[in-house]
Design a protein around this motif. Structure first.
Motif, PDB file in Angstrom:
ATOM      1  N   PRO A   1       4.344  -2.800  10.864  1.00 45.05           N
ATOM      2  CA  PRO A   1       5.445  -2.060  10.236  1.00 45.05           C
ATOM      3  C   PRO A   1       4.922  -1.028   9.230  1.00 45.05           C
ATOM      4  CG  PRO A   1       5.900  -4.415  10.260  1.00 45.05           C
ATOM      5  CD  PRO A   1       4.459  -4.253  10.661  1.00 45.05           C
ATOM      6  N   VAL A   2       5.478   0.163   9.279  1.00 45.40           N
ATOM      7  CA  VAL A   2       5.123   1.219   8.332  1.00 45.40           C
ATOM      8  C   VAL A   2       6.366   2.029   8.013  1.00 45.40           C
ATOM      9  CG1 VAL A   2       4.387   2.711  10.252  1.00 45.40           C
ATOM     10  CG2 VAL A   2       3.633   3.228   7.914  1.00 45.40           C
TER      11      VAL A   2
ATOM     12  N   ILE B   1       0.857  -1.190   0.000  1.00 46.94           N
ATOM     13  CA  ILE B   1       0.000   0.000   0.000  1.00 46.94           C
ATOM     14  C   ILE B   1       0.890   1.236   0.000  1.00 46.94           C
ATOM     15  CG2 ILE B   1      -1.671   1.349   1.326  1.00 46.94           C
ATOM     16  CD1 ILE B   1      -2.589  -1.340   2.594  1.00 46.94           C
ATOM     17  N   VAL B   2       0.586   2.186  -0.902  1.00 44.69           N
ATOM     18  CA  VAL B   2       1.286   3.474  -0.942  1.00 44.69           C
ATOM     19  C   VAL B   2       0.250   4.572  -0.728  1.00 44.69           C
ATOM     20  CG1 VAL B   2       2.668   5.069  -2.307  1.00 44.69           C
ATOM     21  CG2 VAL B   2       3.042   2.598  -2.522  1.00 44.69           C
ATOM     22  N   SER B   3       0.304   5.228   0.405  1.00 39.22           N
ATOM     23  CA  SER B   3      -0.680   6.262   0.747  1.00 39.22           C
ATOM     24  C   SER B   3       0.018   7.603   0.896  1.00 39.22           C
ATOM     25  CB  SER B   3      -1.393   5.892   2.055  1.00 39.22           C
ATOM     26  OG  SER B   3      -2.293   6.909   2.433  1.00 39.22           O
TER      27      SER B   3
ATOM     28  N   ASP C   1       1.178   6.531  14.070  1.00 40.47           N
ATOM     29  CA  ASP C   1       1.388   6.160  15.466  1.00 40.47           C
ATOM     30  C   ASP C   1       0.521   4.958  15.847  1.00 40.47           C
ATOM     31  OD1 ASP C   1       3.139   8.277  15.603  1.00 40.47           O
ATOM     32  OD2 ASP C   1       1.738   9.618  16.651  1.00 40.47           O
ATOM     33  N   TYR C   2      -0.700   4.906  15.337  1.00 38.05           N
ATOM     34  CA  TYR C   2      -1.582   3.768  15.616  1.00 38.05           C
ATOM     35  C   TYR C   2      -0.981   2.474  15.075  1.00 38.05           C
ATOM     36  CZ  TYR C   2      -5.729   0.797  15.671  1.00 38.05           C
ATOM     37  OH  TYR C   2      -6.606  -0.243  15.888  1.00 38.05           O
ATOM     38  N   LEU C   3      -0.441   2.549  13.881  1.00 38.27           N
ATOM     39  CA  LEU C   3       0.185   1.364  13.288  1.00 38.27           C
ATOM     40  C   LEU C   3       1.371   0.901  14.131  1.00 38.27           C
ATOM     41  CD1 LEU C   3       0.141   2.460   9.530  1.00 38.27           C
ATOM     42  CD2 LEU C   3      -1.319   0.724  10.591  1.00 38.27           C
ATOM     43  N   ILE C   4       2.208   1.839  14.530  1.00 37.12           N
ATOM     44  CA  ILE C   4       3.381   1.492  15.328  1.00 37.12           C
ATOM     45  C   ILE C   4       2.963   0.900  16.673  1.00 37.12           C
ATOM     46  CG2 ILE C   4       5.388   2.449  16.544  1.00 37.12           C
ATOM     47  CD1 ILE C   4       5.604   4.503  14.234  1.00 37.12           C
TER      48      ILE C   4
ATOM     49  N   PRO D   1      -0.637  -6.011   4.476  1.00 36.13           N
ATOM     50  CA  PRO D   1       0.236  -5.503   3.411  1.00 36.13           C
ATOM     51  C   PRO D   1       1.324  -4.592   3.968  1.00 36.13           C
ATOM     52  CG  PRO D   1      -2.080  -5.312   2.799  1.00 36.13           C
ATOM     53  CD  PRO D   1      -2.054  -5.700   4.243  1.00 36.13           C
ATOM     54  N   LYS D   2       2.429  -4.527   3.283  1.00 38.86           N
ATOM     55  CA  LYS D   2       3.476  -3.575   3.635  1.00 38.86           C
ATOM     56  C   LYS D   2       2.954  -2.177   3.324  1.00 38.86           C
ATOM     57  CE  LYS D   2       7.412  -6.687   3.080  1.00 38.86           C
ATOM     58  NZ  LYS D   2       6.581  -7.914   3.053  1.00 38.86           N
ATOM     59  N   ILE D   3       3.290  -1.210   4.182  1.00 37.88           N
ATOM     60  CA  ILE D   3       2.676   0.120   4.102  1.00 37.88           C
ATOM     61  C   ILE D   3       3.728   1.213   3.969  1.00 37.88           C
ATOM     62  CG2 ILE D   3       1.256   1.810   5.327  1.00 37.88           C
ATOM     63  CD1 ILE D   3      -0.165  -0.557   6.690  1.00 37.88           C
ATOM     64  N   PHE D   4       3.526   2.092   2.983  1.00 41.13           N
ATOM     65  CA  PHE D   4       4.336   3.285   2.739  1.00 41.13           C
ATOM     66  C   PHE D   4       3.405   4.491   2.904  1.00 41.13           C
ATOM     67  CE2 PHE D   4       5.795   6.725   0.073  1.00 41.13           C
ATOM     68  CZ  PHE D   4       7.163   6.603  -0.126  1.00 41.13           C
TER      69      PHE D   4
END
Length: 278
Positions: free
Chosen positions: A235-236, A145-147, A227-230, A206-209
């Motif tokens: 991993p982000v 994912i690229v956001s 911050d929520y992901l961490i 999915p890997k997140i960017f």
């Protein structure tokens, strides 16, 4: 580089919709250089922002060049102003269209890889939200994912009213696409809820960017999601830098994602119109 403009009939939207496709399949080979192996293309489904259309990325960035240099197919659908979520009452199932139907149709038409690790989704602003939501919702399909400058506005929905002069900031507008705003946070229209659900089910995320400009009004919302992901051990790769909610920033970071982060492949040397010896 094949640049394809087409119209597809969508069962999920019950109408014909326009789609642009970049397919790096027609580059001539320089004598003595190796030819690209005959294999399916890795693919980026790339979403536009609010007030935009399927033409935005090709008009405002060098996405065609970036794709060509990395043997990457890019599919750009029209999402109107609908945030790429489903509206069952009007049968505008934008989430199902992007996450299921568009992938199935383009894989039938073009030589695209069916592998999760070769299938990416990205976008800017509204499309950044749509990429995150649908990348998580359809995590069996999308591996990355690229956001960019994601419009993560659902957290404020319960407090919305109709006082804003900007239509996209009103409660009525949000309700038209997200339904009952008091229920959105506990639904699959909220990326945080989807993260929680995937974690509970033990599924691969999915890997997140993520990237957002330092002068962007959405910076706080993007940092909050980061911050929520961490905090939830997801991993982000998060990036920020000078820039507002603007194309210069988005072009810089879609290039960074394609050249440095996504598992794309550097194109073999070749040539076509305007490009000699890539």
């Amino acid at each position: 580089m094949a640049f394809i403009q087409m119209n597809l009939f969508s069962d999920k939207l019950v109408r014909t919709v326009p789609v642009y496709v970049i397919l790096p399949a027609d580059k001539a080979v320089i004598p003595g250089m190796p030819k690209r192996p005959d294999k399916p293309f890795k693919t980026l489904y790339l979403l536009h922002g609010i007030l935009g259309s399927h033409v935005d990325w090709t008009l405002n960035t060098r996405i065609q060049r970036f794709a060509e240099e990395h043997d990457l197919a890019v599919v750009m659908p029209a999402g109107e102003n609908a945030f790429y979520v489903d509206q069952p009452k009007s049968h505008n199932l934008y989430g199902e269209f992007v996450g299921e139907e568009l992938v199935e149709l383009t894989r039938k038409i073009f030589p695209l890889s069916h592998k999760r690790e070769d299938t990416f989704i990205g976008g800017l602003s509204m499309g950044g939200f749509g990429a995150m939501r649908n990348g998580l919702k359809y995590s069996d399909t999308f591996g990355y994912i690229v956001s960019l400058s994601g419009a993560y506005v659902v957290e404020g929905f319960p407090e919305r009213d109709n006082s804003s002069p900007m239509f996209m900031e009103t409660r009525d507008y949000a309700e038209a696409f997200f339904g009952d705003l008091d229920k959105v946070l506990e639904s699959d229209k909220n990326p945080r809820w989807l993260i929680k659900k995937l974690k509970e089910e033990g599924k691969d995320i999915p890997k997140i960017f993520m990237a957002c400009g330092q002068e962007d009004s959405l910076l706080g919302a993007n940092e909050s999601l980061r911050d929520y992901l961490i905090e939830n051990d997801v991993p982000v790769d998060y990036f920020t830098g000078p820039g507002n909610h603007e194309w210069d920033f988005w072009e810089t970071y879609i290039k960074k994602a394609i050249y440095e982060w996504l598992p794309t492949e550097k194109s073999e040397a070749g040539f076509n119109s305007g490009n000699i010896g890539l």
